[in-house]
Scaffold this active site. Structure first.
Site, PDB file in Angstrom:
ATOM      1  CD  GLU A  49      -3.006  -0.440  -0.089  1.00 18.81           C
ATOM      2  OE1 GLU A  49      -2.998  -0.030  -1.270  1.00 18.81           O
ATOM      3  OE2 GLU A  49      -3.550  -1.491   0.264  1.00 18.81           O
ATOM      4  CG  HIS A  50      -0.373   4.842   0.586  1.00 19.82           C
ATOM      5  ND1 HIS A  50      -0.809   5.987  -0.037  1.00 19.82           N
ATOM      6  CD2 HIS A  50      -1.417   4.402   1.316  1.00 19.82           C
ATOM      7  CE1 HIS A  50      -2.070   6.232   0.325  1.00 19.82           C
ATOM      8  NE2 HIS A  50      -2.466   5.281   1.133  1.00 19.82           N
ATOM      9  CG  ASP A  52       0.943   2.832  -6.611  1.00 17.01           C
ATOM     10  OD1 ASP A  52       1.053   3.605  -5.625  1.00 17.01           O
ATOM     11  OD2 ASP A  52      -0.087   2.800  -7.329  1.00 17.01           O
ATOM     12  CB  SER A 146     -15.300   3.226  -8.014  1.00 15.70           C
ATOM     13  OG  SER A 146     -15.034   4.355  -7.214  1.00 15.70           O
ATOM     14  CG  ASP A 190      -5.665   2.172  -8.241  1.00 19.26           C
ATOM     15  OD1 ASP A 190      -5.025   1.337  -7.583  1.00 19.26           O
ATOM     16  OD2 ASP A 190      -6.037   3.264  -7.783  1.00 19.26           O
ATOM     17  CG  ASN A 233     -13.461  11.594  -3.808  1.00 21.70           C
ATOM     18  OD1 ASN A 233     -12.314  11.643  -4.268  1.00 21.70           O
ATOM     19  ND2 ASN A 233     -14.525  11.857  -4.524  1.00 21.70           N
TER      20      ASN A 233
END
Ligand code: GLA
Length: 453
Positions: A49-50, A52, A146, A190, A233
């Site tokens: 996580e965090h 890339d 999403s 993503d 968000n």
């Protein structure tokens, strides 16, 4: 694989209820029939996580939830967008003058990022118009990507409408870059997994150059995604970009400490590559070079020998210019240790020892602790949900995606799944009177792949 294009196939719309519904809605909206449909999946990040955007490999898989778009290219130069979800209003713009408003992360702006990415890649000033109806079932702001699925789907829509061809890798790179028009400085995870995912496998995604390798997950375990139901968000706040900038500053200070040409360095991985040392050694360098007390902008400028103006305009992003506190030590420690955990995770999957599920679970637990304590991207509800998941049988549980809300992912031995689901449901999603808390409605077990039509 590097040159493979996204798959196309002919389907009988009448045989797929979701497509049929979309076609009917399209017809009542635009008075015509879609010419083609495009689909891009969301993802769950299993570990990594965090990191890339710091240049390190990550280990996600696609989920069945996706974005599906029905499309009709038209002869006018107008782009007309509609969404099956009434919360997202219709939007229309000239296809030749695409403006993306960074100040408001409105749904259509993600679509426009995908269109603009393709338009710029081919250097096109004239784009034909399109009528598009978007149908997404990835819970928004839940850490399951999403927004990137929408950017990727819109990129593929545009490419298809133009009758052009690109490889999945090219598409992933274009969409990762163009999503930054929204204002967040995300990495490429993503978009890469949305294009490169394959059924039945997770992927190790490596960057520069972008590539994806199958990682076979243990057959005796299930990965369960649970939504904390706290929405986050990442484009609506500066949390995300602050972390990206803290990593960038940490990389520069580490490079300076090691007498490297720090002004060219942007990512923590570059420092490691330039020094040619292991991740474990990078953790030691971090301890020598950085201090745990937060840095203020003045101290950073002193260390790098630059002015505040240079820091603001040449290093920081527009929404982080006024940040007063940067935790460089903690962020660098998280990144280097998390990068090492990804490699260990992959190795365990390859070697498949008997206690594999337990070992993978431990790495996931360590990842969550590091996200919570060093990276500070968790929240009380995620921590509570992770604890509940572990209490009821998960061998490991962690937040997934950007954090500050959204989902957890847990590794659960397959034989414990029914009791796990029932107990977590009761402990997190049900009120004390037994009714379902309306804001808490989301728990799903997943396996890699799956066709969501
Ligand atoms: C978001 C970004 C990704 C990645 C994750 C955190 O999803 O879009 O690039 O940085 O957060 O791992």
């Amino acid at each position: 694989m590097a040159t493979e294009s996204p798959a196309t196939r002919r389907v009988q719309v009448a045989e797929h209820p979701r497509l049929l519904k979309l076609k009917e809605m399209f017809n009542s909206k635009f008075g015509s029939i879609p010419k083609f449909y495009v689909r891009a999946p969301g993802r769950v990040n299993i570990i990594g996580e965090h990191i890339d955007y710091c240049g390190y490999s990550v280990l996600p898989m696609a989920v069945e939830q996706d974005v599906l778009i029905a499309v009709e290219p038209v002869k006018t130069y107008t782009l007309q967008l509609a969404n099956t979800n009434p919360l997202y209003p219709d939007f229309s713009t000239s296809a030749n003058n695409i403006q993306i408003d960074k100040t408001k992360p409105l749904w259509h702006n993600y679509f426009l990022c995908g269109v603009k990415g393709i338009q710029e890649h081919f250097g096109l000033s004239n784009l034909t118009g399109m009528n598009c109806l978007v149908d997404g079932n990835i819970p928004p702001s839940s850490g399951l990507s999403s927004s990137s699925a929408l950017v990727c789907c819109a990129g593929l829509v545009t490419l298809t409408a133009l009758g052009r061809n690109l490889s999945k890798v090219e598409l992933a790179e274009i969409c990762a870059k163009s999503e930054r028009y929204i204002g967040t400085e995300g990495g490429g995870m993503d978009q890469s997994i949305s294009f490169l995912a394959e059924e039945g496998t997770a992927k190790l995604i490596e960057f520069s150059p972008l590539r994806a390798t199958d990682v076979k997950l243990p057959s005796g375990a299930v990965f369960v995604i649970a939504n904390s139901c706290v929405e986050m968000n990442k484009a609506a706040t500066s949390h995300f970009n602050i972390r990206v900038m803290e990593c960038r500053l940490a990389a520069k200070l580490l490079a300076k400490y090691k007498s490297l040409q720090w002004d060219k360095v942007l990512r923590l991985e570059e420092v490691q590559a330039k020094l040619g040392i292991s991740l474990e050694e990078m953790l030691l360098v971090t301890e020598d070079a950085l201090h745990p007390e937060p840095y203020n902008p003045e101290e950073i400028c002193r260390c790098l020998g630059i002015s505040l103006e240079e820091l603001r305009t040449q290093i920081l992003s527009p929404n982080t210019e006024d940040v007063l506190i940067f935790k460089l030590y903690q962020r660098a420690k998280h990144v280097y240790s998390e990068a090492a955990r990804v490699l260990q995770f992959k190795k365990i999957c390859e070697e498949a020892p008997e206690d594999m599920v337990q070992l993978l679970g431990e790495l996931m637990n360590q990842s969550h602790m590091s996200c919570r304590d060093m990276y500070e991207c968790s929240c009380p509800e995620l921590d509570q949900l992770v604890d509940i998941c572990r209490k009821f049988g998960a061998q490991g549980s962690r937040l997934t995606g950007a954090g500050w809300g959204g989902c957890t992912v847990s590794i659960v031995p397959a034989d414990k799944l029914p009791s796990f689901l029932a107990n977590v449901h009761k402990a997190y999603y049900q009120r004390s009177d037994g009714s379902l808390a309306p804001e808490k409605q989301s728990l799903s077990a997943t396996k890699p792949g799956d066709d969501g039509l």
